[in-house]
Scaffold this active site. Structure first.
Site, PDB file in Angstrom:
ATOM      1  N   ASP A 126      -3.362   0.564   8.773  1.00  0.00           N
ATOM      2  CA  ASP A 126      -3.909  -1.503   8.137  1.00  0.00           C
ATOM      3  C   ASP A 126      -4.480  -1.780   8.964  1.00  0.00           C
ATOM      4  O   ASP A 126      -4.895  -2.654   8.283  1.00  0.00           O
ATOM      5  CB  ASP A 126      -1.960  -2.122   8.304  1.00  0.00           C
ATOM      6  N   HIS A 165       5.154  -1.613   8.849  1.00  0.00           N
ATOM      7  CA  HIS A 165       4.382  -1.153   7.845  1.00  0.00           C
ATOM      8  C   HIS A 165       4.929  -1.544   6.485  1.00  0.00           C
ATOM      9  O   HIS A 165       5.640  -0.072   5.902  1.00  0.00           O
ATOM     10  CB  HIS A 165       3.917   0.089   7.973  1.00  0.00           C
TER      11      HIS A 165
HETATM   12  P1  NAX Z   1       3.402  14.750   0.414  1.00  0.00           P
HETATM   13  O1  NAX Z   1       4.510  14.869  -0.616  1.00  0.00           O
HETATM   14  O2  NAX Z   1       2.194  15.195   0.226  1.00  0.00           O
HETATM   15  O3  NAX Z   1       4.329  16.049   2.183  1.00  0.00           O
HETATM   16  C1  NAX Z   1       4.949  15.244   2.930  1.00  0.00           C
HETATM   17  C2  NAX Z   1       5.730  17.417   2.940  1.00  0.00           C
HETATM   18  O4  NAX Z   1       6.698  16.693   3.711  1.00  0.00           O
HETATM   19  C3  NAX Z   1       6.303  17.790   2.445  1.00  0.00           C
HETATM   20  O5  NAX Z   1       5.088  18.638   2.256  1.00  0.00           O
HETATM   21  C4  NAX Z   1       7.235  18.057   2.588  1.00  0.00           C
HETATM   22  O6  NAX Z   1       7.605  19.570   2.474  1.00  0.00           O
HETATM   23  C5  NAX Z   1       7.360  17.371   4.175  1.00  0.00           C
HETATM   24  N1  NAX Z   1       9.114  17.856   4.444  1.00  0.00           N
HETATM   25  C6  NAX Z   1       9.393  16.943   3.378  1.00  0.00           C
HETATM   26  N2  NAX Z   1      10.814  16.565   4.769  1.00  0.00           N
HETATM   27  C7  NAX Z   1      10.479  17.630   6.121  1.00  0.00           C
HETATM   28  C8  NAX Z   1      11.067  17.741   6.170  1.00  0.00           C
HETATM   29  N3  NAX Z   1      12.772  17.394   6.971  1.00  0.00           N
HETATM   30  N4  NAX Z   1      10.155  18.190   7.852  1.00  0.00           N
HETATM   31  C9  NAX Z   1       9.641  18.701   8.110  1.00  0.00           C
HETATM   32  N5  NAX Z   1       8.825  18.720   6.388  1.00  0.00           N
HETATM   33  C10 NAX Z   1       9.434  18.054   6.070  1.00  0.00           C
HETATM   34  O7  NAX Z   1       3.819  13.493   1.506  1.00  0.00           O
HETATM   35  P2  NAX Z   1       2.207  12.758   1.960  1.00  0.00           P
HETATM   36  O8  NAX Z   1       1.226  11.901   1.205  1.00  0.00           O
HETATM   37  O9  NAX Z   1       0.601  13.513   3.167  1.00  0.00           O
HETATM   38  O10 NAX Z   1       2.677  11.681   2.750  1.00  0.00           O
HETATM   39  C11 NAX Z   1       3.638  11.583   3.512  1.00  0.00           C
HETATM   40  C12 NAX Z   1       4.263  10.544   4.708  1.00  0.00           C
HETATM   41  O11 NAX Z   1       3.353   9.423   4.643  1.00  0.00           O
HETATM   42  C13 NAX Z   1       5.135   9.806   3.173  1.00  0.00           C
HETATM   43  O12 NAX Z   1       6.889   9.037   4.028  1.00  0.00           O
HETATM   44  C14 NAX Z   1       4.620   8.650   2.532  1.00  0.00           C
HETATM   45  O13 NAX Z   1       5.264   7.615   2.385  1.00  0.00           O
HETATM   46  C15 NAX Z   1       3.668   8.102   3.952  1.00  0.00           C
HETATM   47  N6  NAX Z   1       2.557   7.828   4.926  1.00  0.00           N
HETATM   48  C16 NAX Z   1       2.270   6.555   5.730  1.00  0.00           C
HETATM   49  C17 NAX Z   1       1.415   5.838   5.851  1.00  0.00           C
HETATM   50  C18 NAX Z   1       1.065   4.872   7.183  1.00  0.00           C
HETATM   51  O14 NAX Z   1       0.164   4.317   7.410  1.00  0.00           O
HETATM   52  N7  NAX Z   1       1.996   5.265   7.527  1.00  0.00           N
HETATM   53  C19 NAX Z   1       0.201   5.880   5.270  1.00  0.00           C
HETATM   54  C20 NAX Z   1       0.817   6.791   4.005  1.00  0.00           C
HETATM   55  C21 NAX Z   1       1.619   7.362   3.560  1.00  0.00           C
HETATM   56  O15 NAX Z   1       1.960   6.408   3.215  1.00  0.00           O
END
Ligand code: NAX
Length: 328
Positions: free
Chosen positions: A159, A187
């Site tokens: 952000d 956020h």
């Molecule tokens: P993806 O769905 O591509 O990848 C998430 C990965 O996490 C998957 O491979 C899944 O198997 C794994 N996972 C799920 N539960 C788990 C656990 N208990 N232990 C280990 N791995 C686990 O998501 P992606 O686009 O990479 O985004 C990841 C996260 O970042 C989401 O929650 C998203 O909302 C968040 N974001 C946060 C942002 C921020 O500014 N704070 C911005 C970007 C993003 O949206």
């Protein structure tokens, strides 16, 4: 030669993980002279894809990359971790209420907090990226009573960087000319990007631009809703920019903010600026020698006060909801 730093990445097989791991391994997280061991923590369904990413990491022959561990066991994943990037989270799916979302993420971040408490190195630094990032960080922190609370942070650097880019564009300068921008609060769409103390080439940004319509009708909503605009355009959520922000967050935390500037981090509130102590909210911070301090003494206008209060109220609601669910 330096001892390698152990860096754990959860959600390593996801799209942010894919954009993040190569930059960690090439030295952008900690520095060009710091060797790293990578620990990739995934759920069982993600292990095979994580192995594929690890094969590609090998194929880069990165001089700083020592070893890679791939696991679905949090105790192994956080064993000896010096830095942990908690990226994997449970996304909101159709029909899911906020309470369901918080509960599902509590089931991830509670056990991960405990595993960090029991297995990580004494100097562990944690950045939570997975949403809802502030409250997930709070859950992890409260499940790690032996780790100093200030080691748990949530990412608002994306952000922050988005706001710098928008302000630079408006002012007709490069991002290098923007200093002292602040993201306050959560956020989420309630976050408050504050330009009232920001500088554009040394001049106060709000006085220089003096355009309340742009501020309220363009700048603030563009920054706050940028994630949705990226999904709309790209067909997928921010990944490379999110990974870049995670790199920036940890790099700044470890290596310090520049003289005359600050950054934004979601950190455990000490009560500064009327933000209730204990919640994880974004503040302006300076960093030095691996520690951060909230920038004190900023004058907060009524306009800013109302926006900070609204975002903080949302964080308090989220905290109360996870307390109600027994997650903290
Ligand atoms: P993806 O769905 O591509 O990848 C998430 C990965 O996490 C998957 O491979 C899944 O198997 C794994 N996972 C799920 N539960 C788990 C656990 N208990 N232990 C280990 N791995 C686990 O998501 P992606 O686009 O990479 O985004 C990841 C996260 O970042 C989401 O929650 C998203 O909302 C968040 N974001 C946060 C942002 C921020 O500014 N704070 C911005 C970007 C993003 O949206």
């Amino acid at each position: 030669t330096r001892t390698p730093v152990n860096v754990t990445v959860t959600g390593a097989a996801g799209q942010i993980g894919y954009a993040l791991l190569f930059r960690i391994a090439s030295g952008h997280l900690l520095g060009a002279d710091v060797p790293v061991n990578l620990r990739l923590l995934e759920i069982p369904q993600g292990l095979k894809a994580a192995e594929g990413t690890a094969m590609e990491l090998d194929d880069c022959a990165f001089p700083l990359l020592r070893n890679i561990t791939i696991t679905a066991d949090p105790a192994e994943g956080f064993n000896g971790a010096n830095v942990a990037l908690l990226v994997g989270a449970r996304p909101r799916t159709a029909g899911m209420e906020r309470g369901d979302l918080l509960a599902a993420n509590g089931g991830i971040f509670g056990p991960q907090g405990k595993a960090i408490n029991d297995n990580a190195a004494d100097d562990i630094k944690v950045l939570v990226v997975g949403n809802p990032a502030n409250t997930n960080a709070l859950i992890a922190q409260r499940n790690a009573p032996d780790v100093p609370a200030e080691r748990f942070t949530a990412m608002t650097r994306l952000d922050h960087n988005r706001a710098i880019a928008q302000l630079a564009k408006k002012a007709g300068v490069t991002v290098n000319d923007i200093k002292k921008l602040t993201i306050w609060g959560n956020h989420s769409a309630t976050q408050y990007p504050d330009i009232f103390h920001a500088e554009v080439a040394g001049k106060n940004a709000a006085e220089l631009i003096a355009d309340q319509n742009w501020l309220e009708g363009d700048f603030i909503p563009t920054v706050a809703k940028r994630g949705a605009a990226i999904i709309d355009a790209r067909g997928a959520s921010s990944a490379a920019s999110a990974a870049n922000a995670a790199i920036d967050h940890v790099h700044t935390w470890v290596n310090g903010t520049a003289e005359g500037d600050w950054t934004s981090m979601g950190i455990v509130s000490d009560g500064s600026y009327g933000v209730p102590a204990g919640i994880i909210s974004s503040f302006p911070v300076t960093t030095k020698d691996g520690k951060f301090e909230i920038v004190q003494g900023l004058e907060i206008s009524d306009f800013s006060r109302a926006r900070i209060d609204a975002s903080v109220a949302e964080l308090v609601e989220e905290r109360d909801a996870v307390a109600e669910l027994g997650l903290i």
